[in-house]
Design a protein around this motif. Structure first.
Motif, mmCIF file in Angstrom:
data_model
loop_
_atom_site.group_PDB
_atom_site.id
_atom_site.type_symbol
_atom_site.label_atom_id
_atom_site.label_comp_id
_atom_site.label_asym_id
_atom_site.label_seq_id
_atom_site.Cartn_x
_atom_site.Cartn_y
_atom_site.Cartn_z
ATOM 1 N N VAL A 84 1.193 -1.062 -0.022
ATOM 2 C CA VAL A 84 -0.259 -0.488 -0.309
ATOM 3 C C VAL A 84 1.212 0.902 0.376
ATOM 4 N N ALA A 85 2.217 1.986 1.111
ATOM 5 C CA ALA A 85 2.743 2.642 1.160
ATOM 6 C C ALA A 85 2.882 2.741 -0.638
ATOM 7 N N SER A 114 -4.999 -1.280 -3.923
ATOM 8 C CA SER A 114 -5.520 -0.316 -4.418
ATOM 9 C C SER A 114 -6.328 -0.005 -4.290
ATOM 10 N N ILE A 115 -7.379 -0.871 -3.252
ATOM 11 C CA ILE A 115 -8.599 -0.087 -2.606
ATOM 12 C C ILE A 115 -8.278 0.508 -1.062
ATOM 13 N N VAL A 116 -7.213 0.191 -0.226
ATOM 14 C CA VAL A 116 -6.619 0.188 0.620
ATOM 15 C C VAL A 116 -5.887 2.361 0.577
ATOM 16 N N ALA A 117 -5.177 1.569 -0.436
ATOM 17 C CA ALA A 117 -4.030 3.271 -0.879
ATOM 18 C C ALA A 117 -5.069 4.029 -1.402
ATOM 19 N N ALA A 118 -6.010 3.755 -2.257
ATOM 20 C CA ALA A 118 -7.107 5.132 -2.607
ATOM 21 C C ALA A 118 -7.118 6.172 -1.922
ATOM 22 N N SER A 119 -7.342 6.029 -0.338
ATOM 23 C CA SER A 119 -8.000 7.372 0.264
ATOM 24 C C SER A 119 -6.965 8.229 0.186
ATOM 25 N N GLY A 120 -6.110 7.879 0.286
ATOM 26 C CA GLY A 120 -4.411 8.538 0.766
ATOM 27 C C GLY A 120 -3.759 8.633 -0.907
ATOM 28 N N ILE A 121 -4.558 8.814 -1.774
ATOM 29 C CA ILE A 121 -4.250 9.669 -3.419
ATOM 30 C C ILE A 121 -4.513 10.843 -3.495
ATOM 31 N N ASP A 122 -4.804 12.175 -3.199
ATOM 32 C CA ASP A 122 -5.277 13.519 -3.470
ATOM 33 C C ASP A 122 -5.790 13.211 -4.630
ATOM 34 N N THR A 123 -4.689 12.768 -5.564
ATOM 35 C CA THR A 123 -5.385 13.639 -7.074
ATOM 36 C C THR A 123 -6.337 13.365 -7.424
ATOM 37 N N LEU A 124 -5.884 11.386 -6.704
ATOM 38 C CA LEU A 124 -7.272 10.555 -7.963
ATOM 39 C C LEU A 124 -8.568 10.471 -7.785
ATOM 40 N N LYS A 125 -9.067 10.358 -8.845
ATOM 41 C CA LYS A 125 -10.644 10.087 -9.337
ATOM 42 C C LYS A 125 -11.211 9.103 -9.718
#
Length: 423
Positions: A84-85, A114-125
Motif C-alpha cells: 500500500v505504501a 489499491s482499495i486501501v491505498a486510494a484514500s491516501g492519493i489526493d489527486t485520484l478521481k
C-alpha cells in the motif's frame, strides 16, 4: 507508443523499478497499475493492460513492489501494508514529475491494496479493481502448510507460481489485519469492479462482497470466461476498452500552466523522461511526444519538430483534397501525401553560404481511384490551396512573451512581434 524505464524510492527506502507507458491519441490522464501478489510489472496482465490503456490515451506507471522483480529489497521484509505504501510512493513520484495520478488500477491482491491505498492519493478521481479478493487474508490459502510453519517458526519458504518466496508471521498478521471492506465503504470515488464468474483463483463472490460495500457511483463488469491472470489478448483488450470508456466519464486530465487546455492553441512542455530534448505536445486533449534524433543528441522517442511541421502540411493537404473530391463527387478512393523537408540554396544563388539556404518541402500526392488526367491536374492545383501550404509560402508573424514561474509568483515580459519569417 513510448515505454520509458523509471525508478523512484519505495516505502522501505529501496529503489523501485517501473515502466511508464506514455499515452497516444486523446489524452485521458495518468494511471498507476498495481500488479498481483508475487507477480511483477512484467507479468502478462500488467504489460498488456498498461499498453492497451496507453493506446486509449491513458498513460500508465506499472512498477514492481519492493522485493519483487527488478525492485530492490527482500520479499521477506515486505507485507501488505508496504505494498500500500509503495502505491503511495508511486503516486507521490508521479505528482513530482508533473503527472498527477487520477486513475488507480489494481489486479488481484494489487487491487485489494489499491482499495486501501486510494484514500491516501489526493489527486485520484477513480478506482478500478480486477479479479481482487475482498480480504487480503485470502492469499494465505495459497501458502499451504507454509502458513502454519511461518506461524510456528516466524518464517517459512513457499513456492508461488513455481518460484520460492520467504513468508513471515508478520506478513500473515498484516494480511489478516487489513480492513478492506471498511476501506472501500469509506471511499468517495467512482469504482469499477471487473471479475470473471469462473475465476478459479478468486471466486466472483469476492467481487459481490466488495460491490455491496462500495458506495455509488459503482459499476460491475463481467470478464466472462477470462482466467484470473487474463492470459488472452482478447481479455486484456476488452478490459482496457471498458476501463478507458468508463474512466472517461470521471477522469479529466490536469495540465500544468492552463486550467483547461482543451481549447485553441498548443502547449509544449519538457518532460522529465529520457534525454534532454523530450517534450510533450498537448492540444485539445490530445497528447504527442516530440524529440530529436539520437544523432542530434536526442533520444528519438518521437518525431522531431520539422517532422511535425511536415506532417501538418501533409495532413492539411490530404484533408483539403478529400473535402474537394467529395464535394465534386469524384471517384477518389484513397489519398496519401509524402512530405520531405530540406534546407537548400535558392536556385538563382551562385555564391551561397549557409545563411542563404531556404526551407524546401517536397510534397508527393498519391491518389487511388478512377480519376482522369484532368481531375489529377485539378487536384494538384487544389493541393496548393491547403491553408498550411499558404501559411508556409506566405510567411508568418510570431508574437512572443516570456515569463519566469516560481511557486510564489510569475513575472512576465510584454509580448512583442518578431520579424516576418520567410519560409
Amino acid at each position: 507508443m513510448y515505454s520509458e524505464r523509471v525508478s523512484f524510492e519505495g516505502s522501505l527506502g529501496q529503489t523501485i523499478s517501473g515502466r511508464l507507458e506514455h499515452p497516444i491519441g486523446r489524452f485521458g490522464g495518468w494511471a498507476i497499475f498495481a500488479h498481483c501478489f508475487t507477480c511483477s510489472k512484467q507479468s502478462r496482465a500488467a504489460v498488456a493492460l498498461s499498453r492497451a490503456l496507453a493506446q486509449h490515451g491513458i498513460g500508465v506507471l506499472r512498477f514492481d513492489f519492493t522485493g519483487i522483480g527488478e525492485s530492490e529489497g527482500e520479499f521477506a521484509d515486505t507485507d501488505f501494508s508496504s505494498n500500500v505504501a509503495d502505491i503511495h510512493a508511486a503516486a507521490s513520484w508521479m505528482a513530482g514529475q508533473g503527472r498527477p495520478v487520477s486513475l488507480l488500477v489494481g489486479h488481484s491482491l494489487g487491487g485489494t491494496a489499491s482499495i486501501v491505498a486510494a484514500s491516501g492519493i489526493d489527486t485520484l478521481k477513480a478506482l478500478v479493481t480486477i479479479a481482487e479478493p475482498a480480504e487480503a487474508a485470502h492469499v494465505i490459502s495459497q501458502f499451504g502448510d507454509g502458513g502454519e510453519r511461518a506461524e510456528a517458526d516466524g518464517s517459512a519458504e513457499v513456492k508461488l507460481g513455481g518460484r520460492p518466496f520467504t513468508i513471515t508471521k508478520a506478513l500473515l498478521e498484516d494480511l489478516r489485519e487489513a480492513q478492506v471492506g471498511q476501506a472501500i465503504s469509506g471511499l468517495r470515488l467512482p469504482i469499477l469492479i471487473l471479475h470473471a464468474p469462473g475465476d478459479e483463483e478468486v471466486s466472483v463472490d469476492h467481487a459481490t462482497a466488495l460491490f455491496m460495500e462500495a458506495r455509488h457511483p459503482k459499476s460491475f463488469v463481467s470478464l466472462d470466461d477470462a482466467s484470473h491472470f487474463l492470459d488472452r489478448d482478447e481479455d486484456t483488450d476488452f478490459a482496457a476498452g471498458v476501463i478507458a470508456g468508463w474512466a472517461e466519464r470521471y477522469v479529466l486530465p490536469e495540465v500544468e500552466g492552463r486550467e483547461d487546455f482543451r481549447g485553441e492553441g498548443v502547449l509544449v512542455r519538457e518532460t522529465q523522461g529520457v534525454g534532454p530534448y523530450q517534450n510533450e505536445v498537448i492540444t485539445r486533449g490530445f497528447r504527442q511526444i516530440i524529440d530529436e534524433p539520437r544523432k542530434l543528441g536526442g533520444s528519438d522517442t518521437g518525431p522531431d519538430p520539422y517532422s511535425m511541421l511536415s506532417a501538418a502540411l501533409g495532413g492539411c493537404t490530404s484533408i483539403t483534397l478529400r473535402m474537394y473530391a467529395d464535394r465534386k463527387g469524384w471517384p477518389v478512393d484513397h489519398i496519401s501525401v509524402a512530405v520531405d523537408h530540406k534546407r537548400e540554396h535558392a536556385e538563382d544563388c551562385t555564391d551561397c553560404v549557409e545563411a542563404d539556404k531556404i526551407d524546401t518541402f517536397t510534397r508527393t500526392v498519391s491518389i487511388e481511384g478512377a480519376v482522369d488526367d484532368d481531375q489529377l491536374a485539378r487536384l494538384l492545383e487544389i493541393a496548393d490551396r491547403c491553408p498550411v501550404h499558404r501559411t508556409l509560402e506566405s510567411g508568418s508573424r510570431v508574437r512572443s512573451a516570456i515569463e519566469r514561474k516560481s511557486q510564489s509568483n510569475t513575472v512576465s515580459a510584454k509580448p512583442k512581434n518578431s520579424s516576418l519569417t520567410d519560409v
